[in-house]
Design a protein around this motif. Sequence first.
Motif, PDB file in Angstrom:
ATOM      1  N   SER A  49      55.697  50.404  55.229  1.00 36.54           N
ATOM      2  CA  SER A  49      56.394  50.428  54.255  1.00 36.54           C
ATOM      3  C   SER A  49      55.949  50.689  52.847  1.00 36.54           C
ATOM      4  O   SER A  49      56.546  51.216  51.857  1.00 36.54           O
ATOM      5  CB  SER A  49      57.669  49.423  53.995  1.00 36.54           C
ATOM      6  N   LYS A  50      54.303  50.406  52.812  1.00 36.73           N
ATOM      7  CA  LYS A  50      53.687  50.509  51.904  1.00 36.73           C
ATOM      8  C   LYS A  50      54.155  49.978  50.402  1.00 36.73           C
ATOM      9  O   LYS A  50      54.169  50.461  49.439  1.00 36.73           O
ATOM     10  CB  LYS A  50      53.302  52.177  51.634  1.00 36.73           C
ATOM     11  N   GLU A  51      54.782  48.659  50.714  1.00 39.50           N
ATOM     12  CA  GLU A  51      55.252  48.066  49.472  1.00 39.50           C
ATOM     13  C   GLU A  51      54.482  46.810  49.216  1.00 39.50           C
ATOM     14  O   GLU A  51      55.104  45.726  48.672  1.00 39.50           O
ATOM     15  CB  GLU A  51      56.804  47.823  49.925  1.00 39.50           C
ATOM     16  N   GLY A  52      53.290  46.678  49.186  1.00 32.89           N
ATOM     17  CA  GLY A  52      52.386  45.435  49.247  1.00 32.89           C
ATOM     18  C   GLY A  52      52.518  44.515  50.265  1.00 32.89           C
ATOM     19  O   GLY A  52      53.253  44.554  51.314  1.00 32.89           O
ATOM     20  N   GLY A  53      51.859  43.349  50.153  1.00 29.85           N
ATOM     21  CA  GLY A  53      51.563  42.309  51.246  1.00 29.85           C
ATOM     22  C   GLY A  53      52.904  41.612  51.610  1.00 29.85           C
ATOM     23  O   GLY A  53      53.898  41.761  50.746  1.00 29.85           O
ATOM     24  N   ASN A  54      52.866  41.003  52.720  1.00 26.16           N
ATOM     25  CA  ASN A  54      54.149  40.368  53.080  1.00 26.16           C
ATOM     26  C   ASN A  54      53.523  39.016  54.134  1.00 26.16           C
ATOM     27  O   ASN A  54      52.425  39.007  54.428  1.00 26.16           O
ATOM     28  CB  ASN A  54      55.265  40.919  53.934  1.00 26.16           C
ATOM     29  N   GLU A  55      54.807  38.319  54.777  1.00 30.30           N
ATOM     30  CA  GLU A  55      54.096  37.401  55.663  1.00 30.30           C
ATOM     31  C   GLU A  55      53.292  37.902  57.009  1.00 30.30           C
ATOM     32  O   GLU A  55      52.633  37.006  57.295  1.00 30.30           O
ATOM     33  CB  GLU A  55      55.312  36.397  55.883  1.00 30.30           C
ATOM     34  N   VAL A  56      53.871  38.750  57.460  1.00 24.44           N
ATOM     35  CA  VAL A  56      53.431  39.313  58.819  1.00 24.44           C
ATOM     36  C   VAL A  56      51.611  39.657  58.454  1.00 24.44           C
ATOM     37  O   VAL A  56      50.995  39.364  59.148  1.00 24.44           O
ATOM     38  CB  VAL A  56      54.256  40.390  59.176  1.00 24.44           C
ATOM     39  N   ASP A  57      51.638  40.334  57.135  1.00 22.51           N
ATOM     40  CA  ASP A  57      50.222  40.466  56.891  1.00 22.51           C
ATOM     41  C   ASP A  57      49.330  39.098  56.938  1.00 22.51           C
ATOM     42  O   ASP A  57      48.185  39.194  57.197  1.00 22.51           O
ATOM     43  CB  ASP A  57      50.049  41.018  55.487  1.00 22.51           C
ATOM     44  N   GLN A  58      50.024  38.064  56.387  1.00 20.66           N
ATOM     45  CA  GLN A  58      49.253  36.936  56.318  1.00 20.66           C
ATOM     46  C   GLN A  58      49.140  36.110  57.691  1.00 20.66           C
ATOM     47  O   GLN A  58      47.962  35.648  58.006  1.00 20.66           O
ATOM     48  CB  GLN A  58      50.089  35.764  55.298  1.00 20.66           C
ATOM     49  N   LEU A  59      49.993  36.529  58.461  1.00 17.65           N
ATOM     50  CA  LEU A  59      49.770  36.176  59.868  1.00 17.65           C
ATOM     51  C   LEU A  59      48.646  36.666  60.585  1.00 17.65           C
ATOM     52  O   LEU A  59      47.718  35.869  61.183  1.00 17.65           O
ATOM     53  CB  LEU A  59      51.113  36.302  60.976  1.00 17.65           C
ATOM     54  N   PHE A  60      48.309  37.971  60.606  1.00 17.70           N
ATOM     55  CA  PHE A  60      47.455  38.712  61.019  1.00 17.70           C
ATOM     56  C   PHE A  60      46.040  38.623  60.519  1.00 17.70           C
ATOM     57  O   PHE A  60      45.121  39.179  61.094  1.00 17.70           O
ATOM     58  CB  PHE A  60      47.912  40.084  61.609  1.00 17.70           C
ATOM     59  N   ALA A  61      46.096  38.578  59.231  1.00 19.34           N
ATOM     60  CA  ALA A  61      44.980  38.876  58.304  1.00 19.34           C
ATOM     61  C   ALA A  61      43.701  38.057  58.826  1.00 19.34           C
ATOM     62  O   ALA A  61      42.676  38.469  58.737  1.00 19.34           O
ATOM     63  CB  ALA A  61      45.093  38.464  56.837  1.00 19.34           C
ATOM     64  N   ASP A  62      43.846  36.741  59.217  1.00 19.08           N
ATOM     65  CA  ASP A  62      42.641  36.048  59.353  1.00 19.08           C
ATOM     66  C   ASP A  62      42.423  35.677  60.889  1.00 19.08           C
ATOM     67  O   ASP A  62      41.814  34.755  61.084  1.00 19.08           O
ATOM     68  CB  ASP A  62      42.363  34.995  58.561  1.00 19.08           C
ATOM     69  N   LEU A  63      43.347  36.135  61.514  1.00 21.94           N
ATOM     70  CA  LEU A  63      43.244  35.805  63.207  1.00 21.94           C
ATOM     71  C   LEU A  63      42.113  36.539  63.927  1.00 21.94           C
ATOM     72  O   LEU A  63      41.626  37.519  63.408  1.00 21.94           O
ATOM     73  CB  LEU A  63      44.677  36.162  63.747  1.00 21.94           C
ATOM     74  N   GLU A  64      41.292  35.430  64.519  1.00 25.67           N
ATOM     75  CA  GLU A  64      40.314  35.946  65.291  1.00 25.67           C
ATOM     76  C   GLU A  64      40.851  36.432  66.413  1.00 25.67           C
ATOM     77  O   GLU A  64      41.833  36.158  67.258  1.00 25.67           O
ATOM     78  CB  GLU A  64      39.267  34.843  65.163  1.00 25.67           C
ATOM     79  N   THR A  65      39.712  37.178  67.271  1.00 33.11           N
ATOM     80  CA  THR A  65      40.320  37.809  68.396  1.00 33.11           C
ATOM     81  C   THR A  65      40.756  36.902  69.571  1.00 33.11           C
ATOM     82  O   THR A  65      41.724  37.179  70.338  1.00 33.11           O
ATOM     83  CB  THR A  65      39.140  38.901  68.957  1.00 33.11           C
ATOM     84  N   TRP A  66      40.059  35.909  69.677  1.00 35.89           N
ATOM     85  CA  TRP A  66      40.118  35.030  70.649  1.00 35.89           C
ATOM     86  C   TRP A  66      41.624  33.993  70.413  1.00 35.89           C
ATOM     87  O   TRP A  66      42.148  33.688  71.609  1.00 35.89           O
ATOM     88  CB  TRP A  66      38.922  33.784  70.961  1.00 35.89           C
ATOM     89  N   GLU A  67      41.973  33.773  69.109  1.00 35.83           N
ATOM     90  CA  GLU A  67      43.333  33.312  68.928  1.00 35.83           C
ATOM     91  C   GLU A  67      44.518  34.205  69.672  1.00 35.83           C
ATOM     92  O   GLU A  67      45.424  33.556  69.704  1.00 35.83           O
ATOM     93  CB  GLU A  67      43.529  33.028  67.426  1.00 35.83           C
ATOM     94  N   TYR A  68      44.419  35.307  69.652  1.00 38.60           N
ATOM     95  CA  TYR A  68      45.440  36.122  70.348  1.00 38.60           C
ATOM     96  C   TYR A  68      45.818  36.011  71.715  1.00 38.60           C
ATOM     97  O   TYR A  68      47.182  35.935  72.039  1.00 38.60           O
ATOM     98  CB  TYR A  68      45.121  37.532  70.167  1.00 38.60           C
ATOM     99  N   SER A  69      44.816  35.192  72.385  1.00 40.71           N
ATOM    100  CA  SER A  69      44.961  35.079  73.910  1.00 40.71           C
ATOM    101  C   SER A  69      45.008  33.732  74.173  1.00 40.71           C
ATOM    102  O   SER A  69      44.307  33.233  75.102  1.00 40.71           O
ATOM    103  CB  SER A  69      43.948  35.796  74.658  1.00 40.71           C
ATOM    104  N   VAL A  70      45.339  32.636  73.288  1.00 44.78           N
ATOM    105  CA  VAL A  70      45.493  31.396  73.516  1.00 44.78           C
ATOM    106  C   VAL A  70      46.915  30.957  73.627  1.00 44.78           C
ATOM    107  O   VAL A  70      48.058  31.355  72.864  1.00 44.78           O
ATOM    108  CB  VAL A  70      45.111  30.432  72.257  1.00 44.78           C
ATOM    109  N   MET A  71      47.255  30.273  74.904  1.00 40.69           N
ATOM    110  CA  MET A  71      48.471  29.742  75.158  1.00 40.69           C
ATOM    111  C   MET A  71      48.558  28.189  74.790  1.00 40.69           C
ATOM    112  O   MET A  71      47.916  27.545  75.547  1.00 40.69           O
ATOM    113  CB  MET A  71      48.854  29.847  76.705  1.00 40.69           C
ATOM    114  N   PRO A  72      49.066  27.898  73.448  1.00 45.74           N
ATOM    115  CA  PRO A  72      49.108  26.594  73.160  1.00 45.74           C
ATOM    116  C   PRO A  72      49.683  25.089  74.083  1.00 45.74           C
ATOM    117  O   PRO A  72      48.897  24.328  74.229  1.00 45.74           O
ATOM    118  CB  PRO A  72      49.773  26.597  71.877  1.00 45.74           C
ATOM    119  N   THR A  73      50.743  25.653  74.607  1.00 47.30           N
ATOM    120  CA  THR A  73      51.252  24.612  75.612  1.00 47.30           C
ATOM    121  C   THR A  73      51.935  25.554  76.900  1.00 47.30           C
ATOM    122  O   THR A  73      51.942  26.569  76.959  1.00 47.30           O
ATOM    123  CB  THR A  73      52.400  23.927  75.243  1.00 47.30           C
ATOM    124  N   SER A  74      52.283  24.843  77.902  1.00 51.73           N
ATOM    125  CA  SER A  74      52.716  25.405  78.893  1.00 51.73           C
ATOM    126  C   SER A  74      54.026  26.066  78.872  1.00 51.73           C
ATOM    127  O   SER A  74      54.387  26.916  79.565  1.00 51.73           O
ATOM    128  CB  SER A  74      52.758  24.472  80.160  1.00 51.73           C
TER     129      SER A  74
END
Length: 231
Positions: free
Chosen positions: A45-70
């Motif tokens: 939307s090109k309307e500035g940052g939002n919460e979803v930006d914050q979610l992904f901004a500092d995620l490391e690659t390995w964190e995308y493939s972690v299953m926290p619990t069963s």
Amino acid sequence: MKYFGEGLSESHKELNSIIRKKDKIEEAKTLFLDIHKKLHLSNISKEGGNEVDQLFADLETWEYSVMPTSKDETIAWVVWHIARIEDLTMGILVAEGEQLFNEDWKQRMKAPITDSGNALDDNGIMNLSKSLVIEELLRYRSAVGMRTRQIVSDLRPGDMVRKVTPQAIEKIRLEGGVTDEEDSKWLLDYWGGKDVAGLLLMPPTRHMMLHINDCFKWKEAIRAKKKLYLV
């Protein structure tokens, strides 16, 4: 527990109350687009940052493939899942056209599957998560989001109550959007009973709200350095 999207549920309830009213079509489209942009990276939307930006901004690659619990999936699985479902339902069912996903996107993302991942077991989820090229996955999701916004902007008053056609449902099956497994193919019956308004109220809005909330929860769990189920 809510980790994300303050006020989105209330906006969604308002959208539900007006979306099928012909005299409220422009108001409904505006409200949908306002909700939708908060569920995607702000580049759609090109309307500035939002919460979803914050979610992904500092995620490391390995964190995308972690299953926290069963009981959980992974962040990569969620991004794949919500992007594929939005692409299939908006492109094929709402627009009565094509999905964006094709062999080029499949190769770019190094995706081992073409469906939404509904029927994957834990090993399947982990394999998908570790296979995907995250940067391309995020690009695909943004492309889907931008296309959804154009589709919705072009809707006319009568479109909201237009029923999903059997031909469009069959197209999803033929193109591998679902598998023959029960945990996947039930989606065809579910989507097949919807009108356009019903689809707008779930795959590109409510469905994403729930899954993105999970991602915020899992990010917090991963960084709490507690024992993780699968990494």
